[in-house]
Scaffold this motif. Structure first.
Motif: not given
Ligand code: ASP
Ligand code: MG
Length: 412
Positions: A40-41, A46, A135, A150-152
């Motif tokens: 993820s970031a 994000t 993501f 949350g796509g990661s």
């Molecule tokens: N960085 C993106 C978010 O904050 C994807 C993730 O973290 O899964 O939603």
């Protein structure tokens, strides 16, 4: 073995944390595994990027939004690959388009269509750890897309499915999936094993550990998912097919959401076609209606109550007044934003009567009034006043004995 690991934002929040993740990846590889890592970031990134874009434009379902917000994962994947190399390992970062994560063109909520595992297997052949930016994907026009907040999680499970990985480990800042939110219910326990179906219900009904779509993917492709903490070594929660879900658990968890509002339209004519006329314009405008209750009629009219996302409540009422003004008027229609939906989820409900009765009893013992009820095969949800959410969660959790190990819980 082939292992996919996904590290969430808090697990890669600082360079120190990224180094700890790098160590863990190398350790997994040194045990003889091929390793694909999805990141993820960095925590908060994000939101920061979204904030910048929102300063210019409100609507986020835009190609350029995805160009902007997808950069968070580009940075963390590059940093992790660097950190692994700095420790003497071999690693390569890969962006969505480099793994050919092909999606549809629905920006900000794209769905994965296919993944080409060639770039990943090339990495493994070369002895490298593949570090994939989560993501993000790419559509058929070559535009960058993102998979929703949350796509990661979904990137990781989809890659695990494409590679037929032996496990997909989701590393996060909690120890696993709990019987309820431990911040509200201090007696909540970590669940060792849970079925995809139950996890899907819990995720849809407020348990924010996994993105819903990642669980759908896992279920469809039977990917064993292990949700665990990157801050310690204890095993977390396995999300697995039902057959492997050995213990006959009656109730697995209790959860709550507070993002809905209820709308009541009293005294609509009790004739065919009325519900269709009310709900068709809402659906046409993309408003998702959740629970619906229609009362039995005695005088040729009936009261209709339903819930919509709280953020859409105002618009829903405007649409109803505009499109079905003969069925509802401003002074008759009423709404309530201060509601919560508490749910009890468990596979065992399919074969045991009495769970609903016990839920109503527990709420009654706390003098909590039930405003709406809905059920499915493996869950029961009650809408209550929002201010009773914590009380209801604690009472239900302890009333069903969820603070006890699975084999010590009383029959309801
Ligand atoms: N960085 C993106 C978010 O904050 C994807 C993730 O973290 O899964 O939603
Ligand atoms: Mg996440």
């Amino acid at each position: 073995m082939l292992v996919v690991q996904k590290y969430g934002g808090t697990s890669v929040a600082t360079i120190e944390r990224i180094r700890a993740v790098a160590e863990r990846c190398l350790e997994t590889q040194s045990q003889g595994n091929d390793v694909a890592v999805v990141v993820s970031a960095m925590a908060g990134e994000t939101n920061r990027l979204l904030g910048l874009a929102h300063e210019i434009q409100e609507n986020g379902n835009d190609r350029e939004f995805d160009v902007i917000v997808s950069t968070g994962e580009q940075v963390s994947s590059g940093l992790l690959a660097l950190a692994i190399r700095a420790m003497g390992g071999k690693a390569q970062s890969l962006l969505g388009h480099q793994v050919k994560i092909l999606t549809d063109s629905a920006h900000a909520r794209a769905r994965i269509r296919s993944i080409d595992s060639k770039a990943l297997s090339d990495c493994f052949v070369a002895g490298k750890i593949a570090v994939i930016a989560g993501f993000q994907g790419i559509d058929e026009h070559g535009s960058i897309t993102t998979l929703g907040r949350g796509g990661s999680d979904t990137t990781a499970v989809a890659i695990a499915a494409a590679l037929k990985a032996d496990a997909c480990e989701i590393y996060t800042d909690v120890s696993g999936v709990f019987t309820s939110d431990p911040r509200i219910v201090p007696t909540a326990r970590k669940i060792d094993r849970i079925s995809y179906e139950e996890m899907l219900e819990l995720a849809s009904l407020g348990t924010k550990v996994l993105q819903i779509r990642s669980v759908e993917f896992g279920m469809k492709y039977q990917v064993p998912i292990h949700v665990r903490s990157s801050f310690h070594r204890e095993p977390g929660t396995w999300v697995v097919p039902e057959e492997e879900h050995m213990e006959q658990v009656l109730v697995s968890g209790v959860t709550a959401v507070r993002n809905e509002a209820k709308i009541t339209i009293p005294r609509v004519p009790d004739v065919s076609g009325v519900a269709a006329r009310l709900f068709t314009p809402l659906a046409a405008q993309g408003i998702v209606v959740d629970m619906i209750i229609q009362n039995a009629s005695s005088d040729g009219t009936t009261d209709l109550t339903f819930t919509v996302p709280r953020a859409d409540r105002k618009r829903a009422i405007e649409i109803l007044l505009g499109e079905a003004g003969d069925l509802c008027s401003e002074d008759r229609l009423s709404y309530d934003d201060a509601i919560a939906k508490v749910s009890v989820v468990g596979m065992g409900m399919r074969s045991h009567a009495g769970v609903a009765r016990r839920m109503f009893e527990i709420l009654a013992e706390e003098s909590i009034n039930i405003l709406m009820i809905s059920t499915s095969e493996i869950k029961i949800s009650c809408v209550i006043k929002e201010k009773y959410t914590e009380l209801a969660l604690r009472a239900l959790h302890d009333g069903f004995g969820l603070y006890l190990p699975v084999d010590k819980r009383p029959a309801p």
